[in-house]
Structures are given as structure tokens and as C-alpha cells.
Design an enzyme around this catalytic site. Structure first.
Site: not given
Ligand code: NAI
Ligand code: PYR
Length: 350
Positions: A45, A49, A70, A123, A183, A186, A210
Site C-alpha cells: 500500500v 498500491g 508488511a 528497474r 508505456d 505514455r 517494460h
């Protein structure tokens, strides 16, 4: 401990109070059981999220929304904050817990937990940290919702979708990564902005990873049904290939730019994932570029790899992959993108 602020506020007598408050109508039939109850779970979250959760709520996509994270205090805070908007939203039961039993019976499980990029970071750098988390997340999700669709958002999304497929034991059609749906949005925005038209009228796909090796399918761009490149060629209107490459570069740089400016990306991925949730749970049978089991498509044959292809989505998950015509150059770039992912994946030991 499961948190469910709304129903517990009246204490254990809450149900009795409801029963005496409403008198049943005479000769009424029992509630219909034919209407499907839709439950979505969101794990993580954080920024992403919560953007997804709030879009799901405003777009009325679920009867029940379960949140897992968590960090119990933040989780309860986010749950209460959303519940307090109940008077302004379609009715959705919201619950939250660090215990995965809260997700039981989900139709769709969305995973956004994990580390995010720092400014300038790729990433792929998140891989080791986020793979480790998935071992705690995917098995309990799969156990509590064995028939659900898994939708992975955490990065690097293609590799984490592969790992989630392995950890869940689910059939590949029920494990999807949000992939290049974002993507492509965009891309459509930039083309629309360039031509001063509505992005919803622009059809255009980015496929592949991605990430930095994504592939722009120039041959797929159409506006209001008119294929753009062949229109320009037929009208003998000159265009610079470099202009096209610059638009694609801007797509690749988009996330880096937003992360540099505000620290994370959230709103666009929130809408992108809610859009996928709608297509899946409402059986919209729309085509979305998302990360799917890609082996065997477009000459991708080097191994079990997940990357984005234009996929047909419905209640069963991935119903198929669209067989669109790609140029030789596009096929070559797509294969290179698959190889880049596989090179990293082969070191994972999954
Ligand atoms: N696929 C895509 O297009 C996009 C992916 N992302 C990715 O989404 C992920 C989340 O990004 P943000 O929400 O900005 O990060 P964030 O740091 O705001 O939130 C991450 C959340 O995960 C939770 N978490 C960490 N470990 C957990 C565990 N084992 N179990 C349950 N929850 C756990 C944290 O407590 C935190 O609430 C990142 O990996 C980011 O790169 C972000 C934007 C777009
Ligand atoms: C962070 C990320 O993956 C994105 O916004 O594209």
C-alpha cells in the site's frame, strides 16, 4: 489480526442492530446468488498500491477490496482513510491485514510491494531485493485464492511476473505483468499531444520489456482508424525517422523524469492497472500490451520469458495474443528485448 474498521465500529451487536433496523418485506425472495461478487486484493500500500486502490474504488470495479502490507500501522491508516470516503464512493467492503487470509477468495491479486527506483536507477537494479520478497508474497496469495488471476506491478515487472508464475504454480494465462500498458499510454499521450488529438483515439503499442529495451510498433499507430505511417507515405508527406525515435526515447525516459521530479510514479500506473482490472474482471475482451508468457510468439523461442505483447484479456486472464503484422526490424528488436530479459533471468536460479 484482520482490520475491518467499518463493521466492527458497532461492536459485536452491530449485526443485531442492522436486523432490527430494517424489517424484511413480506413475501420477499432470498437474495439472488447469480450476481458475481468481485474481490480484488492489493499487496503493497505504497504510492502505487494506493493509486490502484483508489482508482478501483472510484471506478466501482470490486465489491470487496483487501489490502496487505508488511507495515501494519500504515496499512490500518490507509484502510481507514479509504473507508472514511465511503459516503462519496460506490459501496465496496474494504479490509486490511498483514495476514494473507484477508485475501481469501480473490478474483484478482495485484502485487505492488517492494523496492522502487531511486532517481537515475534502472528497474533491473531492483531485481534481487524484489525477488526475495515474492517468496513471502506469492505462495500465500496462491494458497488463499487458487483460482485468481495474478497481476504483477512491482519492478522489474517482466522478470517478477516470471518468478510469480514459477512460485504460484498457476497456468500461464492467469499470471500477467502490467508491462507496457503504461508505456503505451505514455506513447499515445505523446502522439496525441504532438497532433493535438484525443489520446483515446490514438491506437499505438509499445511491446517488449517494460524498461530500456522496449519496442515501439510504429506500424500499429492509427488515429481514428487511419494507419498513420501508410497515410503519410500515400500522401507523400515526409517525416523524419529521428522524430519517431525521439518520441520513443521520451517514452523510455518518462519514468526516470517523473522519479527525478517527484520521487516515484503513481497516478498513471494506478489508472493503467485499474483499466486492466476492468478488462479482466468484466470480461471486456480488450487488447492490452501486457507482460505474458511469450514463448512461441513472434519468433521468441530462447526460453520461458514474460514480456509485453498485445494480449486479449477477459475473465479467464490471457485469452490469446494478437497476431499483428510486425516489420522485420520490429521482430528483431522484440527478440533482442526477450534476450535481455532472459540473460538476467537465467542467473536467477528459478
Ligand atoms: N510496472 C510499472 O509500470 C510500475 C511499477 N512500479 C513499481 O511498483 C513498486 C512499488 O512502488 P511504490 O509504491 O512507489 O513503492 P513504495 O515504497 O511507496 O511502496 C512499497 C510498499 O511495499 C511494502 N512492502 C515491502 N515489502 C513487503 C512485503 N514483503 N510484503 C508486503 N508489503 C511489502 C512496503 O511496506 C510499502 O508500503 C516498485 O517496485 C516500483 O518500481 C512503480 C510504478 C510503475
Ligand atoms: C516506475 C515505472 O516502472 C514506471 O513508471 O514506468
Amino acid at each position: 489480526m484482520q482490520m475491518n474498521g467499518s463493521s466492527s465500529s458497532f461492536g459485536p451487536g452491530g449485526l443485531d442492530l442492522a436486523q432490527s433496523f430494517f424489517k424484511p418485506i413480506q413475501n420477499g425472495a432470498p437474495p439472488s446468488t447469480t450476481k458475481r461478487h468481485t474481490k480484488i486484493s492489493v499487496v503493497g500500500v505504497g504510492n502505487v498500491g494506493m493509486a490502484i486502490a483508489q482508482t478501483i474504488l472510484t471506478q466501482n470495479l470490486a465489491d470487496e477490496l483487501a489490502l496487505v502490507d508488511a507495515k501494519p500501522d500504515m496499512l490500518r491508516g490507509e484502510m481507514l482513510d479509504l473507508q472514511h470516503a465511503a459516503a462519496f464512493l460506490p459501496r465496496t467492503k474494504i479490509s486490511a491485514s498483514a495476514d494473507y487470509s484477508v485475501t481469501v477468495g480473490s478474483d484478482l491479486c495485484i502485487v505492488t510491494a517492494g523496492a522502487r527506483q531511486k532517481p537515475g536507477e534502472s528497474r533491473l537494479n531492483l531485481l534481487q531485493r524484489n525477488v526475495a520478497l515474492l517468496s513471502d508474497i506469492i505462495p500465500p496469495l496462491a494458497k488463499h485464492s487458487p483460482d485468481s488471476i495474478l497481476l504483477i506491478v512491482s519492478n522489474p515487472v517482466d522478470l517478477l511476473t516470471y518468478v510469480s508464475w514459477k512460485l504460484s504454480g498457476f497456468p500461464s494465462n492467469r499470471v500477467i505483468g502490467s508491462g507496457t500498458n503504461l508505456d503505451s499510454s505514455r506513447f499515445r499521450f505523446l502522439i496525441a499531444d504532438h497532433l493535438n488529438v484525443n489520446a483515446q483515439d490514438v491506437q499505438a503499442y509499445i511491446v517488449g520489456e517494460h524498461g530500456d529495451t522496449s519496442v515501439a510498433l510504429w506500424s500499429t499507430i492509427s488515429i481514428g482508424g487511419v494507419p498513420v505511417l501508410s497515410f503519410l507515405e500515400k500522401q507523400q508527406i515526409a517525416y523524419e525517422k529521428q522524430t519517431l525515435e525521439n518520441i520513443h526515447k521520451e517514452v523510455i525516459d518518462s519514468a526516470y523524469e517523473v522519479i527525478n521530479l517527484k520521487g516515484y510514479t503513481s497516478w498513471a500506473i494506478g489508472y493503467s492497472v485499474a483499466n486492466l482490472a476492468r478488462s479482466l474482471l468484466r470480461d471486456q475482451r480488450k487488447i492490452h500490451p501486457v507482460s505474458v508468457f511469450a514463448k512461441g510468439f513472434y519468433g521468441i523461442d530462447g526460453g520461458d520469458v514474460f514480456l509485453s505483447l498485445p494480449a486479449h484479456l477477459g475473465r479467464g486472464g490471457v485469452l490469446g495474443v494478437t497476431n499483428i503484422h510486425l516489420t522485420d526490424e520490429e521482430v528483431e528488436k522484440l527478440r533482442k528485448s526477450a534476450e535481455t530479459i532472459l540473460e538476467v533471468q537465467n542467473q536467477l536460479g528459478f
